[in-house]
Every structure is written in C-alpha cells, then in structure tokens.
Design a protein around this motif. Structure first.
Motif, PDB file in Angstrom:
ATOM      1  N   GLU A   1     106.820 129.548 -52.782  1.00 45.70           N
ATOM      2  CA  GLU A   1     107.106 130.655 -53.687  1.00 45.70           C
ATOM      3  C   GLU A   1     106.049 131.749 -53.575  1.00 45.70           C
ATOM      4  N   THR A   2     106.324 132.886 -54.201  1.00 45.21           N
ATOM      5  CA  THR A   2     105.332 133.961 -54.270  1.00 45.21           C
ATOM      6  C   THR A   2     104.654 133.946 -55.627  1.00 45.21           C
ATOM      7  N   ASP A   3     103.528 134.615 -55.697  1.00 44.75           N
ATOM      8  CA  ASP A   3     102.762 134.678 -56.935  1.00 44.75           C
ATOM      9  C   ASP A   3     103.591 135.261 -58.073  1.00 44.75           C
TER      10      ASP A   3
ATOM     11  N   ILE B   1     112.169 128.697 -60.965  1.00 45.07           N
ATOM     12  CA  ILE B   1     113.635 128.697 -60.885  1.00 45.07           C
ATOM     13  C   ILE B   1     114.227 129.487 -62.051  1.00 45.07           C
ATOM     14  N   GLN B   2     113.606 129.384 -63.215  1.00 43.87           N
ATOM     15  CA  GLN B   2     114.093 130.127 -64.382  1.00 43.87           C
ATOM     16  C   GLN B   2     114.088 131.629 -64.116  1.00 43.87           C
TER      17      GLN B   2
ATOM     18  N   VAL C   1      99.506 129.119 -49.439  1.00 39.14           N
ATOM     19  CA  VAL C   1      99.884 129.050 -48.028  1.00 39.14           C
ATOM     20  C   VAL C   1      99.246 130.197 -47.264  1.00 39.14           C
ATOM     21  N   GLU C   2      99.531 131.401 -47.705  1.00 41.05           N
ATOM     22  CA  GLU C   2      98.949 132.589 -47.086  1.00 41.05           C
ATOM     23  C   GLU C   2      99.160 133.775 -48.018  1.00 41.05           C
ATOM     24  N   GLY C   3      98.105 134.520 -48.285  1.00 38.55           N
ATOM     25  CA  GLY C   3      98.221 135.654 -49.186  1.00 38.55           C
ATOM     26  C   GLY C   3      98.662 135.212 -50.570  1.00 38.55           C
ATOM     27  N   ASP C   4      99.770 135.812 -51.058  1.00 42.43           N
ATOM     28  CA  ASP C   4     100.276 135.430 -52.382  1.00 42.43           C
ATOM     29  C   ASP C   4     101.392 134.395 -52.296  1.00 42.43           C
TER      30      ASP C   4
END
Length: 335
Positions: free
Chosen positions: A131-133, A170-171, A157-160
C-alpha cells in the motif's frame, strides 16, 4: 514336424507347469532348466533346425519364443519373491480410517467471524497488501509524527510504499468508490515490524469492519459488537467498553469480554479482573470522511477491528501465537 507345432507343444507343457509352480510343487530353477536349460525342451527343438524346410523362418520363431519364455520365467521369480515377503491380507480385519484434512484453526475462526457479520448484513471487501502511505496512514488521520510511520514499526518497501499495518486501508478504497450506505468487513494479512514472541508476529491476520450511513450512532456500535461477541463466545458473554484513542475514530473505545476461561470470576489469564480485551472500536473521525469526500455533516459511521490470532488463542486456550505458524502436526491434530 513343423516348428510351430513343436512350439505349441512346449507352450502346453509350460502352462501346466505354471500351475504346479503356483502350488509350490515345482521350484523356479527346475522350471527354468526344463524349458531353457542346455538339455531343456527348447534346446531340443533348436537341435532339429537342419530338418526344418524354412530354416530362417524357424530360427526367427524359435528366438521370439525363447525371449517370451525367458520374460515369463523371470517375472515368475520376481513375483514369487514379492509374494514371499508380503503378508497375507486378512479380509476380516476392520478397515483403517483415512487421515482427513481440515481447515487451519485461524482459517476456521476467520470464516466463522465472517459468517456472523454476513448474517448481520455486512459484505466482505478486499484490498492490496502492498500500500501507499496515503491509504495506510494519511487518509486515516495519522499525524506525520505518529510512531507507526517509523521504520522500526512498519515495513517500508520503497519511498512511501509499504506493507499495510492493518486492513483499514481497505475501508478507504471502498469509500472512495462507493457512496453511503457502506457496511463491510475487511479481513486479511497485515505486517508490522515486531519481533516474534508468544503474543507478537511480524505477519498476522485481522478483520476490520465499517458501517457508514445517515444517523449511525455509538449505540448501534455497542449493539453490533454485543451481538457479535455472544455469537462467537456464547450467549452468557458480556461486553465492556473503555475509553481509548485511535487516530481514525472519535470517540474511541477498547472492548473487553467476559474472560472465556473463568467466566468472569477472575483467574491468571485475565489477571483476576474477569475481563479480557479483544478489539478496538469507535465512531469514524470526520477527518477520515473528508479524505474520501464524504459529507461528515450528513453521514456518521463506526469502525472496529480485531486480530484473528488473538481471538483464536482465547477460544482454544492457546498460550503461544507461534504455534499457529510452526505446522506441527501434533498441535494441529488437537483441534
């Protein structure tokens, strides 16, 4: 006499001797010498080669027949060894029940929880584990300096881009793509940078729930959770709400249930309190609605989440979370 007639005669002798061999009246070596030995029946026919009209054809037929006899006699030797070393089958013995597979305890608990909420009108929603931040923190009202955003708490993982720390992401995905009313549960794997021990694991399963509509109240949250707890742990189980704090809900509450071991009387498991904490809950913070474009003046909602491992440990009295991951058949067969 033609060679084919002689071969047929030997075949008749061989078939008769096979029956005697099966009854144990002829030994394997004696059988082999009688038909394939230097003074055997087949050798006698080879000795008559000069008398055959078509010697080439006779030689071909005899060689094919010799190979056929050799294979049959050799197979008799192998089969007799197998038969000698094989115990007789007693058809009167009771049959052995096959080992049947079953669901893992965690999967079984998850399905049971899902069925309870489905019966209440919730739908199952899924989302990305990477997921992203924004979806994992920002849209859920986590401040920039929140400890969960640090490397020692979250797998980045990498960056955000990161591995989700809860299924609350998911919400956000659902609310971005669906107008209210929304009534979902979000089960799935989560990841946190924890050292494995009896109560912690870097990989764990979670189920979160979200209900958004007009005029949703805290009373509905309490009623929903009370019904869920009774369905899962038994009708006599009680719930207790304690004030707490989560970035994405306001007000927030920890939910306790009657100790499943002592039934509220007090024991070592519940530290003599009679209660065990099982989940966090609360009313959705207006800032979360703002991040997905919901009108917080019109809509309200509640959310809650629980760990599947924790619930399973409580239900079955399992002391160490790591037992779920070790694939020890002795442990799995107990349930």
């Amino acid at each position: 006499m033609e060679v084919s007639l002689l071969i047929n005669e030997i075949k008749k002798h061989f078939e008769a001797d096979i029956l005697l061999f099966a009854e144990g009246k002829i030994k394997h070596d004696d059988l082999k010498n009688k038909f394939l030995g230097r003074k055997g029946l087949l050798a006698d026919v080879f000795a008559k080669m000069p008398t055959f009209t078509n010697k080439a054809e006779a030689g071909k037929l005899l060689n094919l027949f010799k190979n056929e006899l050799t294979e049959k006699i050799d197979s008799l030797s192998q089969n007799s060894v197998v038969a000698k070393n094989t115990k007789k089958l007693d058809l009167t013995l009771q049959g052995r029940k096959p080992n049947l597979g079953s669901l893992h305890l965690l999967n079984e608990t998850q399905r049971e929880i899902e069925e309870i909420f489905i019966s209440m009108g919730f739908e199952i929603a899924n989302g990305p584990q990477v997921e992203t931040d924004f979806y994992n923190f920002e849209a859920l009202n986590f401040p920039d300096d929140h400890p969960a955003r640090e490397m020692h708490d979250t797998f980045f993982v990498e960056g955000d881009v990161l591995l989700r720390t809860h299924t609350s992401n998911i919400q956000i995905h659902v609310m971005q793509n669906q107008k209210p009313p929304v009534r979902i549960i979000a089960p799935g794997k989560c990841y946190r940078n924890d050292t494995p021990d009896a109560t912690h694991s870097p990989v764990f399963a979670q189920i979160e729930a979200l209900y958004v509509d007009e005029n949703v109240t805290f009373t509905e949250l309490k009623g929903t959770l009370d019904a869920f707890v009774k369905a899962l742990f038994g009708k006599e189980t009680k719930t207790r709400f304690r004030p707490s704090f989560f970035p994405f809900t306001e007000p927030s509450a920890e939910v306790d249930v009657t100790c499943v071991v002592c039934k509220g009387k007090g024991c070592r498991v519940c530290k003599n309190s009679g209660w065990i904490e099982i989940l966090g809950s609360g009313m959705v913070d207006p800032n979360v609605f703002k991040s997905v474009g919901y009108n917080s003046e019109k809509y309200t909602g509640f959310a809650f989440g629980l760990g599947i491992e924790r619930v399973t440990m409580l239900r079955y009295g399992i002391p160490d979370l790591r037992l779920f991951l070790e694939n020890d058949v002795r442990f799995l067969k107990q349930f």
